[in-house]
Design a protein around this motif. Structure first.
Motif, PDB file in Angstrom:
ATOM      1  N   ASP A 104      15.508  74.937   1.396  1.00  0.00           N
ATOM      2  CA  ASP A 104      14.140  74.431   1.440  1.00  0.00           C
ATOM      3  C   ASP A 104      13.273  75.156   0.420  1.00  0.00           C
ATOM      4  O   ASP A 104      13.396  76.379   0.225  1.00  0.00           O
ATOM      5  CB  ASP A 104      13.539  74.634   2.832  1.00  0.00           C
ATOM      6  CG  ASP A 104      14.206  73.769   3.889  1.00  0.00           C
ATOM      7  OD1 ASP A 104      14.890  72.801   3.512  1.00  0.00           O
ATOM      8  OD2 ASP A 104      14.038  74.071   5.088  1.00  0.00           O
ATOM      9  N   GLU A 105      12.385  74.416  -0.222  1.00  0.00           N
ATOM     10  CA  GLU A 105      11.476  74.980  -1.215  1.00  0.00           C
ATOM     11  C   GLU A 105      10.072  75.067  -0.624  1.00  0.00           C
ATOM     12  O   GLU A 105       9.523  74.061  -0.153  1.00  0.00           O
ATOM     13  CB  GLU A 105      11.472  74.106  -2.468  1.00  0.00           C
ATOM     14  CG  GLU A 105      12.814  74.076  -3.171  1.00  0.00           C
ATOM     15  CD  GLU A 105      12.815  73.151  -4.383  1.00  0.00           C
ATOM     16  OE1 GLU A 105      11.775  72.526  -4.648  1.00  0.00           O
ATOM     17  OE2 GLU A 105      13.867  73.041  -5.037  1.00  0.00           O
ATOM     18  N   HIS A 106       9.499  76.250  -0.662  1.00  0.00           N
ATOM     19  CA  HIS A 106       8.196  76.495  -0.064  1.00  0.00           C
ATOM     20  C   HIS A 106       7.150  76.741  -1.152  1.00  0.00           C
ATOM     21  O   HIS A 106       7.258  77.710  -1.902  1.00  0.00           O
ATOM     22  CB  HIS A 106       8.257  77.700   0.875  1.00  0.00           C
ATOM     23  CG  HIS A 106       9.167  77.490   2.046  1.00  0.00           C
ATOM     24  ND1 HIS A 106       8.740  76.970   3.242  1.00  0.00           N
ATOM     25  CD2 HIS A 106      10.513  77.698   2.183  1.00  0.00           C
ATOM     26  CE1 HIS A 106       9.760  76.867   4.077  1.00  0.00           C
ATOM     27  NE2 HIS A 106      10.851  77.315   3.463  1.00  0.00           N
ATOM     28  N   PRO A 107       6.145  75.895  -1.255  1.00  0.00           N
ATOM     29  CA  PRO A 107       5.097  76.114  -2.260  1.00  0.00           C
ATOM     30  C   PRO A 107       4.229  77.298  -1.869  1.00  0.00           C
ATOM     31  O   PRO A 107       4.265  77.761  -0.712  1.00  0.00           O
ATOM     32  CB  PRO A 107       4.305  74.795  -2.226  1.00  0.00           C
ATOM     33  CG  PRO A 107       4.563  74.229  -0.871  1.00  0.00           C
ATOM     34  CD  PRO A 107       5.939  74.661  -0.489  1.00  0.00           C
ATOM     35  N   TYR A 121       6.826  72.037   3.070  1.00  0.00           N
ATOM     36  CA  TYR A 121       7.960  72.454   2.252  1.00  0.00           C
ATOM     37  C   TYR A 121       8.756  71.224   1.828  1.00  0.00           C
ATOM     38  O   TYR A 121       8.500  70.107   2.300  1.00  0.00           O
ATOM     39  CB  TYR A 121       8.862  73.448   2.998  1.00  0.00           C
ATOM     40  CG  TYR A 121       9.466  72.938   4.280  1.00  0.00           C
ATOM     41  CD1 TYR A 121      10.729  72.361   4.307  1.00  0.00           C
ATOM     42  CD2 TYR A 121       8.760  73.049   5.486  1.00  0.00           C
ATOM     43  CE1 TYR A 121      11.286  71.898   5.490  1.00  0.00           C
ATOM     44  CE2 TYR A 121       9.308  72.594   6.680  1.00  0.00           C
ATOM     45  CZ  TYR A 121      10.573  72.017   6.675  1.00  0.00           C
ATOM     46  OH  TYR A 121      11.119  71.552   7.843  1.00  0.00           O
ATOM     47  N   HIS A 123      12.524  69.560   1.641  1.00  0.00           N
ATOM     48  CA  HIS A 123      13.840  69.648   2.273  1.00  0.00           C
ATOM     49  C   HIS A 123      14.763  68.613   1.622  1.00  0.00           C
ATOM     50  O   HIS A 123      14.376  67.459   1.435  1.00  0.00           O
ATOM     51  CB  HIS A 123      13.714  69.358   3.771  1.00  0.00           C
ATOM     52  CG  HIS A 123      15.017  69.406   4.513  1.00  0.00           C
ATOM     53  ND1 HIS A 123      15.739  70.568   4.677  1.00  0.00           N
ATOM     54  CD2 HIS A 123      15.747  68.428   5.135  1.00  0.00           C
ATOM     55  CE1 HIS A 123      16.836  70.316   5.370  1.00  0.00           C
ATOM     56  NE2 HIS A 123      16.875  69.017   5.652  1.00  0.00           N
ATOM     57  N   TYR A 124      15.980  69.032   1.244  1.00  0.00           N
ATOM     58  CA  TYR A 124      16.925  68.136   0.570  1.00  0.00           C
ATOM     59  C   TYR A 124      17.895  67.522   1.580  1.00  0.00           C
ATOM     60  O   TYR A 124      18.557  68.246   2.334  1.00  0.00           O
ATOM     61  CB  TYR A 124      17.700  68.897  -0.505  1.00  0.00           C
ATOM     62  CG  TYR A 124      16.841  69.266  -1.688  1.00  0.00           C
ATOM     63  CD1 TYR A 124      16.565  68.324  -2.675  1.00  0.00           C
ATOM     64  CD2 TYR A 124      16.281  70.532  -1.805  1.00  0.00           C
ATOM     65  CE1 TYR A 124      15.766  68.645  -3.762  1.00  0.00           C
ATOM     66  CE2 TYR A 124      15.481  70.861  -2.886  1.00  0.00           C
ATOM     67  CZ  TYR A 124      15.221  69.909  -3.861  1.00  0.00           C
ATOM     68  OH  TYR A 124      14.421  70.224  -4.934  1.00  0.00           O
ATOM     69  N   ARG A 455      21.338  67.900  -6.839  1.00  0.00           N
ATOM     70  CA  ARG A 455      20.110  67.277  -6.332  1.00  0.00           C
ATOM     71  C   ARG A 455      19.955  65.827  -6.762  1.00  0.00           C
ATOM     72  O   ARG A 455      19.091  65.122  -6.235  1.00  0.00           O
ATOM     73  CB  ARG A 455      18.889  68.084  -6.784  1.00  0.00           C
ATOM     74  CG  ARG A 455      18.860  69.502  -6.228  1.00  0.00           C
ATOM     75  CD  ARG A 455      17.573  70.227  -6.568  1.00  0.00           C
ATOM     76  NE  ARG A 455      17.723  71.663  -6.375  1.00  0.00           N
ATOM     77  CZ  ARG A 455      17.817  72.560  -7.339  1.00  0.00           C
ATOM     78  NH1 ARG A 455      17.747  72.155  -8.618  1.00  0.00           N
ATOM     79  NH2 ARG A 455      17.961  73.843  -7.086  1.00  0.00           N
TER      80      ARG A 455
END
Length: 475
Positions: A104-107, A121, A123-124, A455
Motif C-alpha cells: 500500500d502507498e500512503h501519501p 492510501y 491499494h493494488y 503493476r
C-alpha cells in the motif's frame, strides 16, 4: 500456420497438434474465471512458495527444456540453457519482491488532511484472467517475464503461444501445475491466430499482453480498445549501437558481435544499426567484420555453434530480400550476404544465413527502415554526435539503444535525446527483472518487469476514509 514442431536446422516436421475446439476453449476460460476468484485471495507468501517451487523445477529441467527450445526454434543450445536459468532467476526475484512492490502507498499526512480524509492510501488489486500472446524467439523468457509478476499479483494467465513452439508452450502449463498452482492459474491455449479475437472479446478476459510483430500488436490493440481492455505491447525494434571517439573500440567491437547475433539475430533488442563516428569508424569496422566473420554457423545442438538457423524458411527469405535490395542499390557486404555452404547434407536443408555486415546504407534501401530479424548488421559512418543521434532516431522503432562513450557530456546528451525505452552505455541491451522493459513509437507501449511490470495488470485502488467523528480529520 499449423501448430507444429518443425526443426529449423533441417526442415523436418517432428510433431503436429490439433487446435483446441470451441468447447475446450470455453472450458478453459471458465476454469480461469473460477480459479481467479479464489486465487486472488491467497497470501503473498503462498504465491511465493509456489513460484519458488516452479523455479526449482525449471532448474531441474534445464537441459531438457533447452533441447526442446533449440529443436523448435533453432537457438544455440548454450543460449537455450541460459534462457531457462534466466527464467528461474526472474521467478525467484518476483517471489522475493512482489509483496513490497505492491505494498500500500500512503501519501503525506498533509495531503490526506487536504483531501478531507482521516486516512487515505493506494491499494493494488489483481485484475483477473490476462491473455498473453507470445512469440517464438524467446519461447520461455517472453512468457515467464509476464507470468511471474502476473501470478504474484494474484492474476491468472492464458497463453496463446506462437504456433511453432507448441511443446515449449505445453511445458510451461505443466511446470506451473507441477509446482502446485491451481490448474486454472496458468493455461496454454493451443489455438491459431484466428482464435485470438474471440478469446480477447470474451468478458472473462480482462486484459492482454503481446510481444511480437507490429501488425499483430496493432490487431490486438484495436480489438482490446474496442472492448475497453488494458494492453501492454512489446513490438519490433531496430536498435542503434553508437560508437563515439572516446569508446574502448576493441571491447565495443567484441560486444557488437554478440549484440547483433544473439538468438541467431532474432531478437527485438538486438543491436541492428551500428552508427560509428568517423574518427574510429575504420578500426571498428575492421574489428567488427572480423568478429562476425569468425562466428561458427551450424547445428544449434552443438556446444561450439555460435549461430544456428533462422526459425522459418519465410524468415530467411524475408532477410534475403532486405540484403539483396540493399546490395542491388549499392550497399557493400563486408562479410556474408549469402547462405552458408559446407554444413553437410542434412543441415543444407535448414534455414541458415551467414552473419553479414553491410556498409554504404542509404535511406532509399528497405533495410534502412525495416527491422532485420537475423544475423545482418548495417554499418553507418557519421561526422559528429548530432548526426549520430539524428540517425539513431530516424526509425519508426524505439525499443532500446546502446552507446559507447566515456564522455559525460555525450552520455547526458544521449539520455536526453535518444528516442528509446532504454539507453545502455558501454554494454549491450539486456533485460533484468529489476529494470523496466519496453519501448516507444512503434515498438509498443507499457512496461514489463520491475515494479512497473507487475503493476500493469493491477487495479490501483484509492482507499479513502472520511473524517473521524470528532471532525478532526487527522491522519
Amino acid at each position: 500456420m499449423p501448430i507444429a514442431t518443425v526443426n529449423p536446422a533441417n526442415g523436418e516436421t517432428l510433431k503436429t497438434f490439433e487446435a483446441l475446439g470451441s468447447a475446450e476453449i470455453e472450458h478453459r476460460l471458465a476454469t480461469a474465471d473460477t480459479t481467479f476468484r479464489e486465487y486472488r485471495t491467497t497470501a503473498f507468501g503462498e504465491r511465493a512458495r509456489l513460484l519458488n517451487r516452479a523455479a526449482d523445477l525449471l532448474d531441474e529441467d534445464q537441459q531438457d527444456i533447452a533441447r526442446t527450445m533449440t529443436t523448435e526454434m533453432g537457438k544455440p543450445i548454450k543460449a537455450a540453457r541460459a534462457e531457462a536459468a534466466k527464467c528461474a532467476k526472474a521467478m525467484r526475484w518476483y517471489a522475493a519482491n512482489a509483496e513490497g512492490l505492491l505494498a500500500d502507498e500512503h501519501p503525506p499526512a498533509d495531503d490526506v488532511r487536504d483531501a478531507g480524509a482521516s486516512r487515505a492510501y493506494v491499494h493494488y488489486r489483481p485484475l483477473g484472467p490476462v491473455l498473453a500472446v507470445m512469440p517464438w524467439n524467446f519461447p520461455l523468457w517472453q512468457v515467464v517475464r509476464f507470468a511471474a509478476p502476473a501470478l504474484m499479483a494474484g492474476n491468472v494467465g492464458l497463453l496463446k503461444h506462437a504456433s511453432n513452439v507448441p511443446q515449449t508452450a505445453m511445458y510451461l502449463e505443466g511446470l506451473f501445475r507441477r509446482a502446485g498452482f491451481p490448474p486454472g492459474c496458468f493455461q496454454t491455449l493451443l489455438v491459431g491466430a484466428g482464435a485470438v479475437e474471440s478469446i480477447l472479446r470474451d468478458r472473462r478476459v480482462v486484459a492482454a499482453t503481446l510481444t511480437g510483430s507490429e501488425p499483430a500488436g496493432r490487431s490486438v490493440a484495436s480489438i482490446a480498445g474496442d472492448e475497453v481492455k488494458h494492453t501492454v505491447l512489446e513490438l519490433g525494434g531496430s536498435d542503434p549501437f553508437l560508437v563515439l571517439p572516446s569508446a574502448d573500440i576493441p571491447q565495443a567491437a567484441r560486444t557488437a558481435v554478440t549484440a547483433r547475433v544473439q538468438n541467431n539475430g532474432q531478437s527485438c533488442i538486438a543491436a541492428k544499426r551500428f552508427i560509428v563516428h568517423t574518427d574510429v569508424y575504420d578500426e571498428f569496422a575492421e574489428r567488427f567484420t572480423a568478429g562476425m566473420n569468425d562466428l561458427t554457423v551450424g547445428d544449434p545442438q552443438q556446444e561450439t555453434t555460435d549461430v544456428g538457423p533462422l526459425s522459418s524458411e519465410q524468415g530467411r527469405a524475408d532477410l534475403e530480400e532486405l540484403v539483396d535490395d540493399a546490395v542491388h542499390q549499392g550497399a557493400t557486404a563486408l562479410c556474408g550476404g549469402s547462405r552458408p555452404t559446407g554444413l553437410g547434407a542434412e543441415l543444407e536443408r535448414g534455414w541458415f544465413y551467414t552473419p553479414t555486415v553491410l556498409s554504404g546504407i542509404t535511406p532509399a534501401m528497405r533495410i534502412h527502415r525495416e527491422e532485420t530479424f537475423g544475423p545482418v548488421a548495417t554499418l553507418y559512418r557519421v561526422e559528429d554526435l548530432d548526426e549520430a543521434v539524428n540517425l539513431a532516431n530516424d526509425s519508426p522503432f524505439g525499443l532500446s539503444s546502446n552507446v559507447w562513450t566515456r564522455d559525460a557530456d555525450e552520455s547526458r546528451r544521449c539520455v536526453r535525446d535518444l528516442q528509446a525505452g532504454g539507453v545502455f552505455f558501454n554494454g549491450m541491451t539486456a533485460s533484468h527483472p529489476a529494470l523496466p522493459f519496453g519501448g516507444v513509437k512503434r515498438s509498443g507501449y507499457g512496461r514489463e518487469l520491475a515494479g512497473h511490470g507487475i503493476r500493469e495488470f493491477c487495479n490501483a485502488t484509492t482507499v479513502w476514509y472520511g473524517p473521524e467523528p470528532d471532525g478532526s480529520g487527522s491522519a
